[in-house]
Design an enzyme around this catalytic site. Sequence first.
Site, mmCIF file in Angstrom:
data_model
loop_
_atom_site.group_PDB
_atom_site.id
_atom_site.type_symbol
_atom_site.label_atom_id
_atom_site.label_comp_id
_atom_site.label_asym_id
_atom_site.label_seq_id
_atom_site.Cartn_x
_atom_site.Cartn_y
_atom_site.Cartn_z
ATOM 1 C CG ASP A 39 2.209 -5.962 4.813
ATOM 2 O OD1 ASP A 39 2.507 -7.167 4.772
ATOM 3 O OD2 ASP A 39 1.065 -5.535 5.002
ATOM 4 C CG LEU A 40 7.805 -1.913 0.899
ATOM 5 C CD1 LEU A 40 9.259 -2.373 0.959
ATOM 6 C CD2 LEU A 40 7.393 -1.645 -0.549
#
Length: 229
Positions: free
Chosen positions: A102-103
């Site tokens: 994820d970011l």
Amino acid sequence: MRLDKFLAHHLGASRTIVTKELKAKKVTVDGEIIKSGAYQLLPEQVVEYDGYEIIPVTNNRYFMLNKPQGYVCSTDDPDHPTILYFIDEPMPEKLHAAGRLDLDTTGLVLLTDDGKWSHRITSPKHHCEKVYAVTVEQPLCIELIDIFKNGIQLKNEKSLTKPAKLNIIDDFHAELTISEGRYHQVKRMFAAVNNHVVELHRKQIGKVILDIPEGEYRPLSQDEIDSFN
């Protein structure tokens, strides 16, 4: 191979742009300016573009990256910088992440241009283990070890998660080993037991252990590459 095809492949440019660069006398082969895209290039010849040698990419490539927060694991994203920012290699856009993060998740990302190899890492049937360092918002209780081991029912999922190994380090820190890669799985597993993941860091995939500083990358060793065979 035709020179224009070689240049388009290694520069990530269209044939139209390559033709313009050739006409602008920016390309040399063995030190001689070549303006024709139809020029037949031999494997041993040295191609330079704008004074820089182009190293031919002939073999598959395998790297590990220690991903910082704020970067996405795609080759192109209109809203966020991608992990390719850190990769100083020819044709980085040909590489893809074998298992994305994820970011806001940090840590180990494996990058390759070998689709079959990455499939062995990401395919559920190969049960490739991933190890995460997890920081949570609420204190962890010892009962969670069995709950994670027995499988957790995630929201909007038909089946329980596969057995996961939870190693509680202290009240707010744990190490979690999972063998599948469902969407936002680690965060959703903790959410299912009424906790919230504050920080998430991937330390290991299979036998490959992250051993480089944040924002750095390196080629995998042959042993590391072969460990997924």
